[in-house]
Design a protein around this motif. Structure first.
Motif, PDB file in Angstrom:
ATOM      1  N   PHE A 127       0.810  -1.221   0.000  1.00  0.00           N
ATOM      2  CA  PHE A 127       0.000   0.000   0.000  1.00  0.00           C
ATOM      3  C   PHE A 127       0.844   1.273   0.000  1.00  0.00           C
ATOM      4  CE2 PHE A 127      -2.293  -3.344   2.282  1.00  0.00           C
ATOM      5  CZ  PHE A 127      -3.427  -3.447   1.495  1.00  0.00           C
ATOM      6  N   ALA A 128       1.880   1.292  -0.802  1.00  0.00           N
ATOM      7  CA  ALA A 128       2.724   2.496  -0.869  1.00  0.00           C
ATOM      8  C   ALA A 128       1.929   3.660  -1.455  1.00  0.00           C
ATOM      9  CB  ALA A 128       3.960   2.224  -1.717  1.00  0.00           C
ATOM     10  N   PHE A 129       1.961   4.795  -0.777  1.00  0.00           N
ATOM     11  CA  PHE A 129       1.290   5.982  -1.303  1.00  0.00           C
ATOM     12  C   PHE A 129       2.174   7.224  -1.246  1.00  0.00           C
ATOM     13  CE2 PHE A 129      -0.280   5.255   3.046  1.00  0.00           C
ATOM     14  CZ  PHE A 129       0.088   6.436   3.689  1.00  0.00           C
ATOM     15  N   LEU A 130       3.342   7.127  -0.606  1.00  0.00           N
ATOM     16  CA  LEU A 130       4.318   8.228  -0.623  1.00  0.00           C
ATOM     17  C   LEU A 130       5.716   7.666  -0.905  1.00  0.00           C
ATOM     18  CD1 LEU A 130       3.355  10.513   2.422  1.00  0.00           C
ATOM     19  CD2 LEU A 130       3.152  11.046  -0.001  1.00  0.00           C
ATOM     20  N   PRO A 131       5.936   7.103  -2.078  1.00  0.00           N
ATOM     21  CA  PRO A 131       7.220   6.457  -2.340  1.00  0.00           C
ATOM     22  C   PRO A 131       8.421   7.404  -2.249  1.00  0.00           C
ATOM     23  CG  PRO A 131       5.907   6.608  -4.359  1.00  0.00           C
ATOM     24  CD  PRO A 131       5.040   7.069  -3.219  1.00  0.00           C
ATOM     25  N   ALA A 132       8.185   8.688  -2.430  1.00  0.00           N
ATOM     26  CA  ALA A 132       9.283   9.647  -2.364  1.00  0.00           C
ATOM     27  C   ALA A 132       9.671   9.973  -0.919  1.00  0.00           C
ATOM     28  CB  ALA A 132       8.908  10.937  -3.098  1.00  0.00           C
ATOM     29  N   ASN A 133       8.801   9.674   0.042  1.00  0.00           N
ATOM     30  CA  ASN A 133       9.094   9.987   1.439  1.00  0.00           C
ATOM     31  C   ASN A 133       8.619   8.824   2.325  1.00  0.00           C
ATOM     32  OD1 ASN A 133       9.527  11.096   3.946  1.00  0.00           O
ATOM     33  ND2 ASN A 133       8.662  13.086   3.428  1.00  0.00           N
TER      34      ASN A 133
END
Length: 196
Positions: A127-133
């Protein structure tokens, strides 16, 4: 983020050792004892989540001897807790003095609860929703998870307490306690079966 929240809701509300034992403690020992137990479960589930996020759980569970030891301890403790719930309030001399599991019992249950590890692994590796952070995502996941976890567990506790407060015969109360304990052990046995 919505998919994550829905997954949290569905995975936490479904019967497992945590919610079933919460209802069982509520039914067997009442609201005050149940609240202390839920606090322990809350602390325990967050400790398990931290172990999963940090990689400590994967490191520990990589050793088959440790996995076997944890399996035996887990099954033993869950069976013991189910026994205490099943016979809460019974007039048997060796059971009558039994105390509710309390905060420590709740923490211990989550630490040895196989569902807690599986669910937290699913929550924090999927459930990744902020891969940049990644760190912000983990923090938000903890907030969402706990915002859903707390009311669900208090709902199960309320259901157990409601059963505790009903004017039922001792026999009916015992049947309910045994039923909750049996359901909890059934879930544990299913988890064991599917892990083998």
């Amino acid at each position: 983020m919505l998919a994550f929240a829905l997954a949290v809701f569905l995975l936490i509300i479904t019967p497992g050792p945590g919610v079933l034992s919460t209802a069982g403690v509520g039914a067997g020992f009442g609201y005050r004892a149940g609240t202390q137990y839920v606090i322990g479960l809350f602390l325990g589930t967050n400790l398990v989540a931290l172990a999963v996020v940090s990689g400590l759980a994967a490191l520990i569970l990589a050793d088959p001897r440790i996995r076997l030891l944890l399996f035996v301890v887990s099954f033993g403790y869950l069976a013991y807790l189910a026994f205490r719930i099943a016979f809460a309030g019974a007039r048997l001399a060796f059971i009558e003095k039994a105390r509710p599991p309390g905060i420590g019992g709740g923490i211990l249950l989550q630490i040895v609860n196989p569902k807690a590890y599986a669910v937290n692994t699913a929550f924090f590796t999927g459930f990744a929703f902020l891969p940049a952070n990644y760190m912000a995502e983990i923090g938000i996941k903890f907030l969402i998870m706990n915002a859903i976890w707390v009311p669900i567990h208090f709902l199960w506790l309320w259901a157990g307490v409601l059963l505790h407060r009903l004017e039922m015969s001792e026999r009916a109360h015992r049947i309910i306690n045994i039923g909750m304990a049996s359901a909890m052990m059934g879930v544990v046995l299913l988890a064991i079966y599917f892990q083998l």
